[in-house]
Design an enzyme around this catalytic site. Structure first.
Site, PDB file in Angstrom:
ATOM      1  N   ASP A  82       2.273   2.964  -7.290  1.00  0.00           N
ATOM      2  CA  ASP A  82       1.522   2.658  -6.067  1.00  0.00           C
ATOM      3  C   ASP A  82       2.037   3.542  -4.922  1.00  0.00           C
ATOM      4  OD1 ASP A  82      -0.277   1.166  -4.537  1.00  0.00           O
ATOM      5  OD2 ASP A  82       1.248  -0.317  -3.977  1.00  0.00           O
ATOM      6  N   HIS A  83       1.142   4.242  -4.263  1.00  0.00           N
ATOM      7  CA  HIS A  83       1.492   5.063  -3.090  1.00  0.00           C
ATOM      8  C   HIS A  83       2.593   6.090  -3.348  1.00  0.00           C
ATOM      9  CE1 HIS A  83      -1.138   2.971  -0.320  1.00  0.00           C
ATOM     10  NE2 HIS A  83      -0.739   1.833  -0.863  1.00  0.00           N
ATOM     11  N   ASP A 104      -0.656   9.584  -2.787  1.00  0.00           N
ATOM     12  CA  ASP A 104      -1.258   9.221  -1.507  1.00  0.00           C
ATOM     13  C   ASP A 104      -0.980  10.329  -0.502  1.00  0.00           C
ATOM     14  OD1 ASP A 104      -2.064   8.211   0.869  1.00  0.00           O
ATOM     15  OD2 ASP A 104      -0.928   6.339   0.755  1.00  0.00           O
ATOM     16  N   GLU A 134      -6.288   9.381  -2.446  1.00  0.00           N
ATOM     17  CA  GLU A 134      -6.740   8.585  -1.290  1.00  0.00           C
ATOM     18  C   GLU A 134      -7.296   9.478  -0.196  1.00  0.00           C
ATOM     19  OE1 GLU A 134      -4.409   5.260   0.021  1.00  0.00           O
ATOM     20  OE2 GLU A 134      -5.128   5.404   2.087  1.00  0.00           O
ATOM     21  N   HIS A 180      -2.887  -2.933   4.990  1.00  0.00           N
ATOM     22  CA  HIS A 180      -1.770  -3.498   4.239  1.00  0.00           C
ATOM     23  C   HIS A 180      -1.104  -4.631   5.017  1.00  0.00           C
ATOM     24  CE1 HIS A 180      -1.919   0.522   2.185  1.00  0.00           C
ATOM     25  NE2 HIS A 180      -1.861  -0.297   1.155  1.00  0.00           N
ATOM     26  N   GLY A 181      -0.534  -5.575   4.282  1.00  0.00           N
ATOM     27  CA  GLY A 181       0.253  -6.636   4.907  1.00  0.00           C
ATOM     28  C   GLY A 181      -0.545  -7.903   5.169  1.00  0.00           C
ATOM     29  N   HIS A 213      -7.430  -0.766  -1.378  1.00  0.00           N
ATOM     30  CA  HIS A 213      -6.060  -1.194  -1.042  1.00  0.00           C
ATOM     31  C   HIS A 213      -6.132  -2.279   0.029  1.00  0.00           C
ATOM     32  CE1 HIS A 213      -3.327   1.918  -2.873  1.00  0.00           C
ATOM     33  NE2 HIS A 213      -4.526   2.341  -3.219  1.00  0.00           N
ATOM     34  N   ALA A 215      -6.006  -5.483  -0.071  1.00  0.00           N
ATOM     35  CA  ALA A 215      -7.086  -6.420  -0.405  1.00  0.00           C
ATOM     36  C   ALA A 215      -6.602  -7.846  -0.669  1.00  0.00           C
ATOM     37  CB  ALA A 215      -7.861  -5.884  -1.609  1.00  0.00           C
ATOM     38  N   ILE A 257      -3.432  -6.050  -4.820  1.00  0.00           N
ATOM     39  CA  ILE A 257      -2.946  -7.312  -4.251  1.00  0.00           C
ATOM     40  C   ILE A 257      -1.430  -7.369  -4.320  1.00  0.00           C
ATOM     41  CG2 ILE A 257      -2.955  -9.836  -4.523  1.00  0.00           C
ATOM     42  CD1 ILE A 257      -5.835  -9.472  -5.705  1.00  0.00           C
TER      43      ILE A 257
END
Ligand code: G3H
Ligand code: 13P
Ligand code: ZN
Length: 311
Positions: A82-83, A104, A134, A180-181, A213, A215, A257
């Site tokens: 991820d990222h 990313d 992305e 995010h967050g 993302h 989400a 998630i």
């Protein structure tokens, strides 16, 4: 079943109008909670590892835990970075057995993003690994990068065809208003996503898998639990689940998630500590936390992603 890439999963998800859940993993209980729910519901799965998670838990530990989950569940599971922010990080994950990586480059200029993404794609494809790129920039915190409110930018649909053609990516994360967050929308305002951008992107890239993302729906039940038992997150607001369901019916094949897992785990552990202050055996609070993750993921699979029975 072995670890798989996302290629076949995405093709089926696109055609079937559902999405695959990509859940962030950091330890054994999180992996067990997610994979037990997926097993019960026969759902395909993406387990994703951020560079922070890899630093925290160690690459080998996480790989071995995921290998154990593949054996225990018999499910098709993709292991995804991820990222990823550098070629070297992506290479290290590819060499170490990941089946999918995200590069990313959204913080770079468009041309630098194309260059970096293409470099990762060439290495990944030579090793049978797929790549997510992305375009557009989400707000919020991911690892060491914090994009302040107002500094995000929606994906420009006019760029997507050129980006996909020149880089050769297998899927594309786009920015349509998620972040995010746990603080995604201003309190008192109506959450909105730019479905028009998603529609436009999917017209320009027919049959191509899109990734969402940021989400998490920031499930109110867990925020309330955290606040009731000594936490302080009154303004936490996520993406409404009906919007995620709508995106999953469209070209979105992967829904990321993480925050909902954190909230489920933390809320449950806070409740345990408050109700049983005498406890000091970690199993006493990690077991209910794992159960809470399992129930939450089962809900996502059935009510949001629609991928139950698709493994
Ligand atoms: O998008 C970021 C994910 O929530 C991962 O978070 O980098 O703190 O592990 P992390
Ligand atoms: P959330 O913070 O909404 O869970 O997003 C996670 C994510 O996008 C991981 O890449
Ligand atoms: Zn993300």
């Amino acid at each position: 079943m072995a670890m798989v890439t996302t290629k076949e999963m995405f093709q089926k998800a696109y055609d079937g109008g559902y999405a695959i859940g990509a859940f962030n993993v950091n330890n054994m209980e999180i992996i067990q909670g997610i994979t037990e729910a997926a097993k019960d519901l026969s759902a395909p799965l993406i387990l994703q590892v951020s560079s922070g998670a890899r630093k925290y838990a160690n690459h080998t530990y996480l790989m071995k835990l995921i290998e154990a989950a593949v054996i225990e569940t018999g499910l098709p599971i993709a292991v995804h970075l991820d990222h990823g922010d550098t070629f070297e990080l992506c290479k290290s994950c590819i060499d170490g057995g990941f089946t999918s990586v995200m590069i990313d480059g959204s913080h770079h200029s468009y041309e630098d993003n194309v260059k970096l993404t293409k470099q990762v794609v060439e290495y990944a494809h030579d090793h049978g690994v797929v790549v997510e790129g992305e375009l557009g920039r989400l707000e919020g915190v991911e690892d060491d990068v914090k994009v302040e409110a107002g500094q995000g930018s929606y994906t420009d649909p006019a760029q997507v065809q050129d980006f996909v053609t020149r880089t050769g990516v297998d899927s594309l994360a786009i920015a349509i208003g998620t972040s995010h967050g746990a603080y995604k929308f201003k309190p008192g305002t109506k959450p909105q996503l730019r479905f028009d951008i998603l529609e436009d992107v999917s017209k320009r890239l027919p049959g191509f898998p899109i990734v969402l993302h940021g989400a998490s729906s920031v499930i109110p039940e867990f925020v309330e639990m955290i606040n009731k038992y000594g936490g302080n997150m009154p303004d936490a607001i996520g993406v409404p689940e009906d919007m995620l369901r709508q995106a999953a019916r469209m070209a979105v094949c992967k829904i990321n998630i993480d925050s909902d897992l954190r909230l489920a785990m933390t809320g449950t552990i806070r409740k345990c500590f408050a109700e049983h202050p005498e406890q000091f055996d970690p199993r006493q609070y990690l077991k209910p936390a794992r159960e809470a993750i399992k129930d939450m993921v089962a809900h996502k699979i059935v009510d949001v992603l629609g991928c139950n029975g698709k493994a």
